[in-house]
Design a protein around this motif. Structure first.
Motif, mmCIF file in Angstrom:
data_model
loop_
_atom_site.group_PDB
_atom_site.id
_atom_site.type_symbol
_atom_site.label_atom_id
_atom_site.label_comp_id
_atom_site.label_asym_id
_atom_site.label_seq_id
_atom_site.Cartn_x
_atom_site.Cartn_y
_atom_site.Cartn_z
ATOM 1 N N MET A 1 0.815 -1.188 0.000
ATOM 2 C CA MET A 1 0.000 0.000 0.000
ATOM 3 C C MET A 1 0.865 1.262 0.000
ATOM 4 O O MET A 1 0.576 2.209 -0.692
ATOM 5 C CB MET A 1 -0.919 -0.037 1.228
ATOM 6 N N GLU A 2 1.937 1.223 0.784
ATOM 7 C CA GLU A 2 2.831 2.381 0.844
ATOM 8 C C GLU A 2 3.530 2.599 -0.497
ATOM 9 O O GLU A 2 3.751 3.731 -0.908
ATOM 10 C CB GLU A 2 3.873 2.187 1.939
ATOM 11 N N LEU A 3 3.822 1.513 -1.186
ATOM 12 C CA LEU A 3 4.473 1.605 -2.493
ATOM 13 C C LEU A 3 3.581 2.356 -3.474
ATOM 14 O O LEU A 3 4.050 3.220 -4.213
ATOM 15 C CB LEU A 3 4.788 0.204 -3.010
ATOM 16 N N LYS A 4 2.293 2.060 -3.457
ATOM 17 C CA LYS A 4 1.343 2.725 -4.355
ATOM 18 C C LYS A 4 1.274 4.227 -4.051
ATOM 19 O O LYS A 4 1.255 5.055 -4.963
ATOM 20 C CB LYS A 4 -0.041 2.084 -4.202
ATOM 21 N N LYS A 5 1.276 4.583 -2.757
ATOM 22 C CA LYS A 5 1.238 5.995 -2.376
ATOM 23 C C LYS A 5 2.497 6.727 -2.837
ATOM 24 O O LYS A 5 2.422 7.856 -3.314
ATOM 25 C CB LYS A 5 1.089 6.134 -0.863
ATOM 26 N N LEU A 6 3.647 6.074 -2.699
ATOM 27 C CA LEU A 6 4.897 6.686 -3.137
ATOM 28 C C LEU A 6 4.908 6.903 -4.647
ATOM 29 O O LEU A 6 5.347 7.941 -5.130
ATOM 30 C CB LEU A 6 6.089 5.833 -2.724
ATOM 31 N N GLU A 7 4.403 5.921 -5.398
ATOM 32 C CA GLU A 7 4.352 6.053 -6.855
ATOM 33 C C GLU A 7 3.411 7.172 -7.271
ATOM 34 O O GLU A 7 3.707 7.932 -8.197
ATOM 35 C CB GLU A 7 3.929 4.731 -7.487
ATOM 36 N N ARG A 9 2.641 9.838 -5.462
ATOM 37 C CA ARG A 9 3.294 11.099 -5.084
ATOM 38 C C ARG A 9 4.381 11.468 -6.087
ATOM 39 O O ARG A 9 4.507 12.626 -6.487
ATOM 40 C CB ARG A 9 3.886 10.966 -3.674
ATOM 41 N N ILE A 37 12.180 9.737 -2.985
ATOM 42 C CA ILE A 37 11.048 8.831 -3.219
ATOM 43 C C ILE A 37 11.487 7.667 -4.105
ATOM 44 O O ILE A 37 11.116 6.514 -3.859
ATOM 45 C CB ILE A 37 9.854 9.591 -3.830
ATOM 46 N N LYS A 40 13.320 5.219 -1.975
ATOM 47 C CA LYS A 40 12.411 4.451 -1.121
ATOM 48 C C LYS A 40 11.701 3.363 -1.919
ATOM 49 O O LYS A 40 11.526 2.248 -1.442
ATOM 50 C CB LYS A 40 11.377 5.367 -0.476
ATOM 51 N N LEU A 44 11.770 -0.703 -1.305
ATOM 52 C CA LEU A 44 10.573 -1.504 -1.088
ATOM 53 C C LEU A 44 10.411 -2.586 -2.144
ATOM 54 O O LEU A 44 9.939 -3.679 -1.849
ATOM 55 C CB LEU A 44 9.334 -0.611 -1.069
#
Length: 64
Positions: A1-7, A9, A37, A40, A44
């Motif tokens: 889920m965090e990966l999707k948010k980073l992408e 952003r 980003i 990160k 991940l």
């Protein structure tokens, strides 16, 4: 889920950078933020390709 948010952003920042005419990414806070980003995302998911350029999006869509 965090990966999707980073992408997401990273994509938002990249669209702003495409409009920028200064192209001084080493000084710009967005340029430094994009670099962090990308790092990160690499941590991940080491197998992912971090490229959000318009040409890369088109090629990915056509499977090239």
């Amino acid at each position: 889920m965090e990966l999707k948010k980073l992408e997401e952003r990273l994509e938002q920042i990249s669209t702003g950078c495409e409009k920028c005419k200064a192209k001084m990414c080493n000084i710009c806070p967005n340029g430094r933020l994009k670099a962090s980003i990308k790092d990160k995302i690499k941590k991940l998911n080491p197998n992912s390709e971090v490229s959000i350029s318009p040409l890369a999006k088109i090629l990915k869509k056509f499977g090239l």
